[in-house]
Design an enzyme around this catalytic site. Sequence first.
Site, PDB file in Angstrom:
ATOM      1  N   THR A 131      39.037  42.596  37.377  1.00 15.83           N
ATOM      2  CA  THR A 131      39.977  41.506  37.647  1.00 15.83           C
ATOM      3  C   THR A 131      39.794  40.359  36.661  1.00 15.83           C
ATOM      4  O   THR A 131      40.427  39.312  36.776  1.00 15.83           O
ATOM      5  CB  THR A 131      39.804  40.948  39.071  1.00 15.83           C
ATOM      6  OG1 THR A 131      38.499  40.339  39.152  1.00 15.83           O
ATOM      7  CG2 THR A 131      39.952  42.023  40.122  1.00 15.83           C
ATOM      8  N   THR A 132      38.900  40.577  35.678  1.00 15.25           N
ATOM      9  CA  THR A 132      38.737  39.594  34.608  1.00 15.25           C
ATOM     10  C   THR A 132      38.935  40.322  33.281  1.00 15.25           C
ATOM     11  O   THR A 132      38.769  41.549  33.232  1.00 15.25           O
ATOM     12  CB  THR A 132      37.305  39.009  34.585  1.00 15.25           C
ATOM     13  OG1 THR A 132      36.392  40.078  34.325  1.00 15.25           O
ATOM     14  CG2 THR A 132      36.956  38.341  35.904  1.00 15.25           C
TER      15      THR A 132
ATOM     16  N   HIS B   4      32.182  31.714  34.310  1.00 11.52           N
ATOM     17  CA  HIS B   4      33.354  32.121  35.117  1.00 11.52           C
ATOM     18  C   HIS B   4      32.972  32.371  36.572  1.00 11.52           C
ATOM     19  O   HIS B   4      33.836  32.387  37.437  1.00 11.52           O
ATOM     20  CB  HIS B   4      33.948  33.421  34.563  1.00 11.52           C
ATOM     21  CG  HIS B   4      34.341  33.338  33.124  1.00 11.52           C
ATOM     22  ND1 HIS B   4      35.544  32.823  32.710  1.00 11.52           N
ATOM     23  CD2 HIS B   4      33.683  33.706  31.995  1.00 11.52           C
ATOM     24  CE1 HIS B   4      35.619  32.879  31.384  1.00 11.52           C
ATOM     25  NE2 HIS B   4      34.507  33.420  30.930  1.00 11.52           N
TER      26      HIS B   4
ATOM     27  N   HIS C 125      33.898  35.181  43.869  1.00 10.81           N
ATOM     28  CA  HIS C 125      35.157  34.503  43.546  1.00 10.81           C
ATOM     29  C   HIS C 125      35.457  33.571  44.716  1.00 10.81           C
ATOM     30  O   HIS C 125      35.225  33.940  45.877  1.00 10.81           O
ATOM     31  CB  HIS C 125      36.296  35.516  43.391  1.00 10.81           C
ATOM     32  CG  HIS C 125      36.070  36.531  42.315  1.00 10.81           C
ATOM     33  ND1 HIS C 125      36.515  36.364  41.024  1.00 10.81           N
ATOM     34  CD2 HIS C 125      35.417  37.722  42.335  1.00 10.81           C
ATOM     35  CE1 HIS C 125      36.175  37.426  40.301  1.00 10.81           C
ATOM     36  NE2 HIS C 125      35.491  38.258  41.072  1.00 10.81           N
TER      37      HIS C 125
ATOM     38  N   HIS D 269      28.773  39.318  41.810  1.00 17.07           N
ATOM     39  CA  HIS D 269      29.255  37.978  41.517  1.00 17.07           C
ATOM     40  C   HIS D 269      30.266  37.602  42.591  1.00 17.07           C
ATOM     41  O   HIS D 269      30.659  38.450  43.404  1.00 17.07           O
ATOM     42  CB  HIS D 269      29.900  37.913  40.125  1.00 17.07           C
ATOM     43  CG  HIS D 269      31.050  38.831  39.991  1.00 17.07           C
ATOM     44  ND1 HIS D 269      30.906  40.160  39.594  1.00 17.07           N
ATOM     45  CD2 HIS D 269      32.362  38.668  40.291  1.00 17.07           C
ATOM     46  CE1 HIS D 269      32.091  40.741  39.628  1.00 17.07           C
ATOM     47  NE2 HIS D 269      32.976  39.861  40.044  1.00 17.07           N
TER      48      HIS D 269
HETATM   49  N1  LIG Z   1      35.841  40.979  39.154  1.00 13.16           N
HETATM   50  S1  LIG Z   1      35.257  42.350  38.608  1.00 13.16           S
HETATM   51  O1  LIG Z   1      34.438  42.969  39.628  1.00 13.16           O
HETATM   52  O2  LIG Z   1      36.353  43.171  38.127  1.00 13.16           O
HETATM   53  C1  LIG Z   1      34.173  42.032  37.263  1.00 13.16           C
HETATM   54  C2  LIG Z   1      33.366  43.053  36.763  1.00 13.16           C
HETATM   55  C3  LIG Z   1      32.472  42.747  35.726  1.00 13.16           C
HETATM   56  C4  LIG Z   1      31.595  43.774  35.204  1.00 13.16           C
HETATM   57  C5  LIG Z   1      30.228  43.577  35.210  1.00 13.16           C
HETATM   58  C6  LIG Z   1      29.398  44.550  34.697  1.00 13.16           C
HETATM   59  C7  LIG Z   1      29.913  45.728  34.178  1.00 13.16           C
HETATM   60  C8  LIG Z   1      31.300  45.915  34.153  1.00 13.16           C
HETATM   61  C9  LIG Z   1      32.135  44.938  34.671  1.00 13.16           C
HETATM   62  C10 LIG Z   1      32.365  41.471  35.199  1.00 13.16           C
HETATM   63  C11 LIG Z   1      33.183  40.485  35.742  1.00 13.16           C
HETATM   64  C12 LIG Z   1      33.079  39.128  35.216  1.00 13.16           C
HETATM   65  C13 LIG Z   1      33.091  38.055  36.098  1.00 13.16           C
HETATM   66  C14 LIG Z   1      32.981  36.776  35.593  1.00 13.16           C
HETATM   67  C15 LIG Z   1      32.857  36.558  34.227  1.00 13.16           C
HETATM   68  C16 LIG Z   1      32.859  37.633  33.370  1.00 13.16           C
HETATM   69  C17 LIG Z   1      32.956  38.923  33.843  1.00 13.16           C
HETATM   70  C18 LIG Z   1      34.089  40.750  36.779  1.00 13.16           C
HETATM   71 ZN   LIG Z   2      34.902  40.121  40.622  1.00 16.27          ZN
END
Ligand SMILES: NS(=O)(=O)c1cc(-c2ccccc2)cc(-c2ccccc2)c1
Ligand SMILES: [Zn+2]
Length: 263
Positions: free
Chosen positions: A198-199, A66, A93, A91
């Site tokens: 947001t995911t 993702h 977007h 990460h």
């Molecule tokens: N966009 S976000 O910031 O809300 C976000 C936070 C976390 C997250 C990461 C560690 C602990 C807890 C939450 C993981 C993702 C994510 C993005 C792509 C695929 C799967 C998950 C995205």
């Molecule tokens: Zn994010």
Amino acid sequence: GYSWAYSGAHGEKTWPTNYGFCGGVYQSPLDFHENILQYDSSLRPIKLFGYDVATAESFTVSNNGHSVSVTLVPTMKIEIEPFHYTASQLHLHWGHKNNPKGSEHCIEGRRFPAEVHVVHYNSDKYTDITKATEAADGLAVLGILIEVGSFNPSFENILSHLNSIKYKDQSIQIAGFNVQELFPKRLDEYFRYEGSLTTPPCNPSVLWTVFRNPVLISEAQLFALETTLYCTDRNSSEPIQMTNNYRQLQAHGDRLVSVSFRE
Ligand SMILES: NS(=O)(=O)c1cc(-c2ccccc2)cc(-c2ccccc2)c1
Ligand SMILES: [Zn+2]
């Protein structure tokens, strides 16, 4: 967990079916527009600790299907009074080469080319990120908006490795670097609100801090981000390009967004 995507049969309209929070309250991202902003003089500059990670340390850069994520080290912490939060991962977007606008948060309805999220958990209150994610006050995510401008050597620490993680579940180790170099200069100017991941699973457990000022990367760096990665694994017979991995804007409900700056 269930498979989810940003488009197609498992796109965001279907997320609430398998992830109840996604159809709930306090969802993210939001548009930061004039009439929901409120100046808050108590908002202090964000303090970063241990962000200048030695090259002897290593980060794991992964394609999780993702996004591109960088696993950080637990010596990296931030302080948002009165709590300290420990870094977990960052990460990105982004959009598509034919429509290079893929930030999640927007300012006055304007979507930026891309956005970085640096995810932390409240390590004063919770022993690990899983417990923190399930708590309403467990997470603090820093959002950095990305704009196109001059070449940014600091982002090359991540972007120069995308060709090694083209496919889902590929990862590589990179040397530590000063992650603060990815941030804008002004850590005292930001938007602040209570929101969610947001995911999926969209937990409403995030204290959001989105910096007012974007950072710049070059056209070519943005193009690499938009055109290199796949959501599918190396053996897939139907490769899917990883583009437009941003969630649509969510309803504010009765939320205001605090701002740490006057004008
Ligand atoms: N966009 S976000 O910031 O809300 C976000 C936070 C976390 C997250 C990461 C560690 C602990 C807890 C939450 C993981 C993702 C994510 C993005 C792509 C695929 C799967 C998950 C995205
Ligand atoms: Zn994010």
